[in-house]
Design an enzyme around this catalytic site. Structure first.
Site, PDB file in Angstrom:
ATOM      1  N   ARG A 154      -0.359  -3.939   8.452  1.00 14.58           N
ATOM      2  CA  ARG A 154      -0.403  -2.470   8.473  1.00 14.58           C
ATOM      3  C   ARG A 154      -1.840  -1.961   8.503  1.00 14.58           C
ATOM      4  NH1 ARG A 154       2.317   1.581   3.945  1.00 14.58           N
ATOM      5  NH2 ARG A 154       1.689   3.557   4.923  1.00 14.58           N
ATOM      6  N   LEU A 203      -4.547  -3.602   9.514  1.00 14.31           N
ATOM      7  CA  LEU A 203      -5.127  -3.961  10.807  1.00 14.31           C
ATOM      8  C   LEU A 203      -4.664  -3.000  11.899  1.00 14.31           C
ATOM      9  CD1 LEU A 203      -4.643  -7.812  10.467  1.00 14.31           C
ATOM     10  CD2 LEU A 203      -6.863  -6.677  10.662  1.00 14.31           C
ATOM     11  N   ASP A 224      -0.639 -11.997  -1.954  1.00 10.81           N
ATOM     12  CA  ASP A 224      -1.443 -13.206  -1.768  1.00 10.81           C
ATOM     13  C   ASP A 224      -2.401 -13.463  -2.921  1.00 10.81           C
ATOM     14  OD1 ASP A 224      -0.167 -13.392   0.634  1.00 10.81           O
ATOM     15  OD2 ASP A 224      -1.911 -12.930   1.877  1.00 10.81           O
ATOM     16  N   GLU A 273     -43.046  -9.089  10.618  1.00 11.50           N
ATOM     17  CA  GLU A 273     -44.410  -9.049  11.143  1.00 11.50           C
ATOM     18  C   GLU A 273     -45.431  -9.412  10.054  1.00 11.50           C
ATOM     19  OE1 GLU A 273     -42.218  -5.429  12.990  1.00 11.50           O
ATOM     20  OE2 GLU A 273     -42.021  -6.766  11.256  1.00 11.50           O
ATOM     21  N   ARG A 327     -16.422 -19.304  -1.808  1.00 11.89           N
ATOM     22  CA  ARG A 327     -16.503 -20.557  -2.552  1.00 11.89           C
ATOM     23  C   ARG A 327     -16.530 -21.797  -1.661  1.00 11.89           C
ATOM     24  NH1 ARG A 327     -11.696 -18.247  -2.690  1.00 11.89           N
ATOM     25  NH2 ARG A 327      -9.771 -19.428  -2.350  1.00 11.89           N
ATOM     26  N   CYS A 343     -41.700  -1.161  12.274  1.00  8.53           N
ATOM     27  CA  CYS A 343     -41.458   0.092  11.573  1.00  8.53           C
ATOM     28  C   CYS A 343     -42.745   0.895  11.450  1.00  8.53           C
ATOM     29  CB  CYS A 343     -40.850  -0.166  10.202  1.00  8.53           C
ATOM     30  SG  CYS A 343     -41.950  -1.006   9.041  1.00  8.53           S
ATOM     31  N   ALA A 353      -4.799 -14.503  10.927  1.00  8.10           N
ATOM     32  CA  ALA A 353      -4.239 -15.777  11.365  1.00  8.10           C
ATOM     33  C   ALA A 353      -2.789 -15.550  11.738  1.00  8.10           C
ATOM     34  CB  ALA A 353      -4.357 -16.820  10.251  1.00  8.10           C
TER      35      ALA A 353
END
Length: 350
Positions: free
Chosen positions: A296, A298, A209, A57, A216, A84, A163
């Site tokens: 696991r 997830l 991994d 605003e 990036r 606010c 994935a």
């Protein structure tokens, strides 16, 4: 005061577009856009650009050209979220609206933050300003789903992402890294990271991994990295310890902070380990988390029903055997999109 060339919905849509420009830079504040209209002409626009900086605003009113300032007191202010009414990093927006004698304010969503939550509207009405609420409410609520989740559920907004192959496998049993999604989809995932406060992976994923978990491949802020490593077994040569971005290690051994690396202790023997992690993340003003695996971690989020969205990437041309099953799909299907061999399915929680 009100416009005849534009409808309330069209001008609120413009507020939404402006608000979205603050994605990735305003958290833990909400994204907000504002438009000031005199008769049939937009004379001011603004959005909340960065946490701690002026709100939408104020930027909107300040953008009005000198020759149009005389019309502010005859204009209608459109704003995607209730202004606010409290002193925080900045003064109350309601004060400025009242000072400018703006006679009408059109609002998308109410602000659930306890220090606002209807008080902004009440202040405007007490000053004699006409207030209309609920214009494109579904869309304005959706825009700030992360902020609303934190205010109403007291936890970060959780997006589960993984994935999988065409036969719904997500990792090889051997531990060798399995490259599933294509390069264009990988760029999209980096965009997703730039939109969230944090990204989380499990201990095994971090070890096998060795992900960097940055952005990036997309311009934007790097998220906070979150890894539960209860026994602190992860070797320090991993990318997650490169101190290039803030990293939180949840563990049962120590509380410690050094540069960009933070250790937070939790009780892993309790029944609410995940809840402890989410509560501590909320305490760190982490408003949203992209959970990228492994299976696991997830599954734990799904089992405890601590999630809001699923984004599942399926390589329709890839089949593998002797591999770990991907989590089952849950919730309400929202949409699909295709990026060459990859199909991305989006779900929301019930």
């Amino acid at each position: 005061m009100s416009s005849t060339q534009f409808t309330h919905e069209q001008l609120m849509q413009r507020c939404l577009h402006l608000a979205s420009l603050g994605a990735g830079t305003v958290s833990p504040n909400p994204m907000v856009g504002a438009v000031l209209v005199y008769e049939d002409r937009i004379i001011g626009e603004g959005y909340h650009q960065s946490y701690g900086m002026p709100h939408a605003e104020i930027n909107c009113i300040n953008s009005v050209l000198q020759e149009d300032k005389q019309f502010i007191s005859q204009s209608t202010l459109y704003v995607s979220l209730e202004p606010c009414a409290h002193f925080g990093k900045t003064p109350p927006c309601t004060n400025r609206i009242i000072e400018e004698k703006i006679p009408q304010v059109i609002i998308g969503s109410m602000d659930p933050f306890p220090k606002v939550n209807g008080l902004g509207i009440a202040q405007l009405k007490a000053a004699g300003i006409e207030v209309i609420t609920g214009v494109l409410k579904n869309e304005t609520d959706e825009l700030n789903k992360r902020f609303f989740c934190m205010q109403t559920k007291m936890r970060p907004y959780i997006i589960l992402k993984w994935a999988q192959t065409a036969n719904k496998k997500m990792a090889l049993q051997s531990g060798e890294r399995l490259m599933i999604s294509n390069l264009i989809t990988k760029r999209l995932v980096h965009k997703w990271r730039s939109e969230e406060d944090a990204v989380m992976v499990g201990t095994k994923t971090a070890l096998l991994d060795n992900p960097i978990l940055d952005t990036r491949y997309w311009p934007g802020n790097n998220p906070v990295r979150i890894i539960p490593d209860m026994e602190l077994k992860l070797p320090l040569h991993l990318h997650i310890f490169n101190k290039q971005q803030r990293t939180i290690i949840f563990n049962e051994m120590k509380n410690e902070e050094e540069a960009f690396l933070i250790y937070k202790k939790i009780n892993m023997h309790s029944d609410n380990t995940l809840q402890q992690i989410l509560e501590k993340c909320a305490g760190e003003n982490i408003q949203s988390i992209l959970v990228e695996g492994g299976a696991r971690l997830l599954d734990n989020f799904i089992k405890e029903n601590q999630w809001d969205e699923m984004r599942v990437i399926t390589n329709e041309n890839l089949l593998v055997n002797d591999a770990i099953d991907a989590p089952g799909l849950h919730g309400i299907f929202v949409k699909s999109e295709q990026i060459f061999s990859d199909r991305i399915d989006y779900y929301k929680n019930l």
